[in-house]
Design a protein around this motif. Structure first.
Motif, mmCIF file in Angstrom:
data_model
loop_
_atom_site.group_PDB
_atom_site.id
_atom_site.type_symbol
_atom_site.label_atom_id
_atom_site.label_comp_id
_atom_site.label_asym_id
_atom_site.label_seq_id
_atom_site.Cartn_x
_atom_site.Cartn_y
_atom_site.Cartn_z
ATOM 1 N N SER A 48 5.274 -4.479 11.509
ATOM 2 C CA SER A 48 5.114 -3.377 10.564
ATOM 3 C C SER A 48 3.740 -3.453 9.894
ATOM 4 O O SER A 48 3.205 -4.538 9.667
ATOM 5 C CB SER A 48 6.231 -3.403 9.512
ATOM 6 O OG SER A 48 6.182 -4.603 8.767
ATOM 7 N N ALA A 49 3.191 -2.284 9.600
ATOM 8 C CA ALA A 49 1.855 -2.194 9.012
ATOM 9 C C ALA A 49 1.940 -2.153 7.495
ATOM 10 O O ALA A 49 2.944 -1.712 6.913
ATOM 11 C CB ALA A 49 1.155 -0.946 9.524
ATOM 12 N N TYR A 50 0.881 -2.608 6.860
ATOM 13 C CA TYR A 50 0.747 -2.485 5.415
ATOM 14 C C TYR A 50 -0.716 -2.242 5.081
ATOM 15 O O TYR A 50 -1.610 -2.467 5.897
ATOM 16 C CB TYR A 50 1.265 -3.728 4.679
ATOM 17 C CG TYR A 50 0.476 -4.985 4.943
ATOM 18 C CD1 TYR A 50 -0.640 -5.314 4.164
ATOM 19 C CD2 TYR A 50 0.837 -5.853 5.968
ATOM 20 C CE1 TYR A 50 -1.370 -6.478 4.410
ATOM 21 C CE2 TYR A 50 0.124 -7.010 6.211
ATOM 22 C CZ TYR A 50 -0.979 -7.309 5.431
ATOM 23 O OH TYR A 50 -1.694 -8.456 5.680
ATOM 24 N N SER A 51 -0.946 -1.754 3.879
ATOM 25 C CA SER A 51 -2.320 -1.563 3.407
ATOM 26 C C SER A 51 -2.324 -1.698 1.898
ATOM 27 O O SER A 51 -1.281 -1.672 1.252
ATOM 28 C CB SER A 51 -2.870 -0.205 3.833
ATOM 29 O OG SER A 51 -2.113 0.844 3.263
ATOM 30 N N GLY A 52 -3.507 -1.846 1.342
ATOM 31 C CA GLY A 52 -3.648 -1.987 -0.102
ATOM 32 C C GLY A 52 -5.065 -2.381 -0.452
ATOM 33 O O GLY A 52 -6.013 -2.039 0.271
ATOM 34 N N TRP A 89 -4.322 -9.806 -4.141
ATOM 35 C CA TRP A 89 -3.891 -8.743 -3.251
ATOM 36 C C TRP A 89 -2.963 -7.800 -4.003
ATOM 37 O O TRP A 89 -2.110 -8.246 -4.774
ATOM 38 C CB TRP A 89 -3.074 -9.285 -2.090
ATOM 39 C CG TRP A 89 -3.776 -10.083 -1.063
ATOM 40 C CD1 TRP A 89 -4.316 -9.626 0.101
ATOM 41 C CD2 TRP A 89 -3.959 -11.502 -1.036
ATOM 42 N NE1 TRP A 89 -4.831 -10.667 0.834
ATOM 43 C CE2 TRP A 89 -4.630 -11.827 0.152
ATOM 44 C CE3 TRP A 89 -3.629 -12.534 -1.929
ATOM 45 C CZ2 TRP A 89 -4.974 -13.126 0.484
ATOM 46 C CZ3 TRP A 89 -3.972 -13.829 -1.605
ATOM 47 C CH2 TRP A 89 -4.631 -14.116 -0.415
ATOM 48 N N GLN A 90 -3.075 -6.515 -3.715
ATOM 49 C CA GLN A 90 -2.097 -5.513 -4.134
ATOM 50 C C GLN A 90 -1.764 -4.727 -2.867
ATOM 51 O O GLN A 90 -2.472 -3.796 -2.499
ATOM 52 C CB GLN A 90 -2.661 -4.601 -5.230
ATOM 53 C CG GLN A 90 -1.642 -3.649 -5.814
ATOM 54 C CD GLN A 90 -0.480 -4.366 -6.487
ATOM 55 O OE1 GLN A 90 -0.653 -5.212 -7.349
ATOM 56 N NE2 GLN A 90 0.722 -4.030 -6.080
ATOM 57 N N VAL A 91 -0.736 -5.177 -2.164
ATOM 58 C CA VAL A 91 -0.365 -4.606 -0.869
ATOM 59 C C VAL A 91 1.135 -4.282 -0.859
ATOM 60 O O VAL A 91 1.894 -4.796 -0.045
ATOM 61 C CB VAL A 91 -0.746 -5.552 0.295
ATOM 62 C CG1 VAL A 91 -2.240 -5.597 0.495
ATOM 63 C CG2 VAL A 91 -0.205 -6.954 0.072
ATOM 64 N N GLY A 92 1.532 -3.419 -1.767
ATOM 65 C CA GLY A 92 2.954 -3.160 -1.961
ATOM 66 C C GLY A 92 3.490 -4.106 -3.013
ATOM 67 O O GLY A 92 4.050 -3.694 -4.010
ATOM 68 N N SER A 93 3.311 -5.383 -2.824
ATOM 69 C CA SER A 93 3.598 -6.417 -3.817
ATOM 70 C C SER A 93 2.275 -7.077 -4.195
ATOM 71 O O SER A 93 1.286 -6.956 -3.479
ATOM 72 C CB SER A 93 4.538 -7.476 -3.237
ATOM 73 O OG SER A 93 5.802 -6.924 -2.937
ATOM 74 N N ALA A 94 2.279 -7.768 -5.306
ATOM 75 C CA ALA A 94 1.071 -8.468 -5.755
ATOM 76 C C ALA A 94 1.148 -9.940 -5.348
ATOM 77 O O ALA A 94 2.196 -10.577 -5.480
ATOM 78 C CB ALA A 94 0.925 -8.353 -7.266
ATOM 79 N N TYR A 95 0.037 -10.450 -4.824
ATOM 80 C CA TYR A 95 -0.094 -11.850 -4.448
ATOM 81 C C TYR A 95 -1.419 -12.358 -4.978
ATOM 82 O O TYR A 95 -2.353 -11.584 -5.184
ATOM 83 C CB TYR A 95 -0.085 -12.023 -2.914
ATOM 84 C CG TYR A 95 1.151 -11.479 -2.247
ATOM 85 C CD1 TYR A 95 2.277 -12.267 -2.095
ATOM 86 C CD2 TYR A 95 1.182 -10.174 -1.762
ATOM 87 C CE1 TYR A 95 3.419 -11.777 -1.478
ATOM 88 C CE2 TYR A 95 2.317 -9.673 -1.145
ATOM 89 C CZ TYR A 95 3.430 -10.471 -1.005
ATOM 90 O OH TYR A 95 4.557 -9.985 -0.397
#
Length: 114
Positions: free
Chosen positions: A39-43, A59-65
Motif C-alpha cells: 500500500s502507498a502512503y505520502s506526507g 514524519w507526518q505520513v498519516g501518523s506522526a513518527y
C-alpha cells in the motif's frame, strides 16, 4: 612533499563534501512510500540539524513518527523506534531514497511535490 599535499587536499575535499552534504540533508521534504503490504502512503518530513551533528527527523505520513539520524558520507540512517532503522542514500540532486522495516518498506523524500 607532493604526495603529502595531494593526500591533505583529498582529506580536505572529503571533509568539504561531507559538510556540504550536511547542509543538503536538513530541510523539508515530501514523502512518498510503500508499506510492506504494497500500500502507498505520502506526507511530509522535516529534517533538523542538531548541535551534536545528529538530525531530528519528523514524519507526518498519516501518523506522526520521529527519530534521530546520522549522516555518514551519503548514507543517512535514522533510528525511529523500530527494530530496524530507516536507511537512505542522499542522491546528487538532494533526494533521499530509502528503505525501512528491514527493506520491506520503501520511501522517497523530495524537495518538490510529485
Amino acid at each position: 612533499m607532493k604526495p603529502l599535499r595531494i593526500a591533505a587536499l583529498a582529506v580536505m575535499a572529503g571533509f568539504a563534501m561531507t559538510m556540504s552534504a550536511l547542509g543538503q540533508v536538513a530541510g523539508e521534504y515530501f514523502a512518498y512510500g510503500r508499506n510492506a503490504d504494497g500500500s502507498a502512503y505520502s506526507g511530509t518530513v522535516q529534517i533538523v540539524q542538531n548541535g551534536d551533528g545528529s538530525f531530528g527527523v519528523f514524519w507526518q505520513v498519516g501518523s506522526a513518527y520521529s527519530g534521530i539520524g546520522m549522516l555518514n558520507g551519503r548514507v543517512f540512517e535514522v533510528n525511529w523506534g523500530d527494530s530496524d532503522p530507516a536507511v537512505y542514500v542522499l542522491m546528487p540532486d538532494g533526494e533521499l531514497h530509502g528503505t525501512w522495516g528491514d527493506g520491506t518498506g520503501l520511501e522517497l523524500l523530495t524537495r518538490t511535490p510529485r
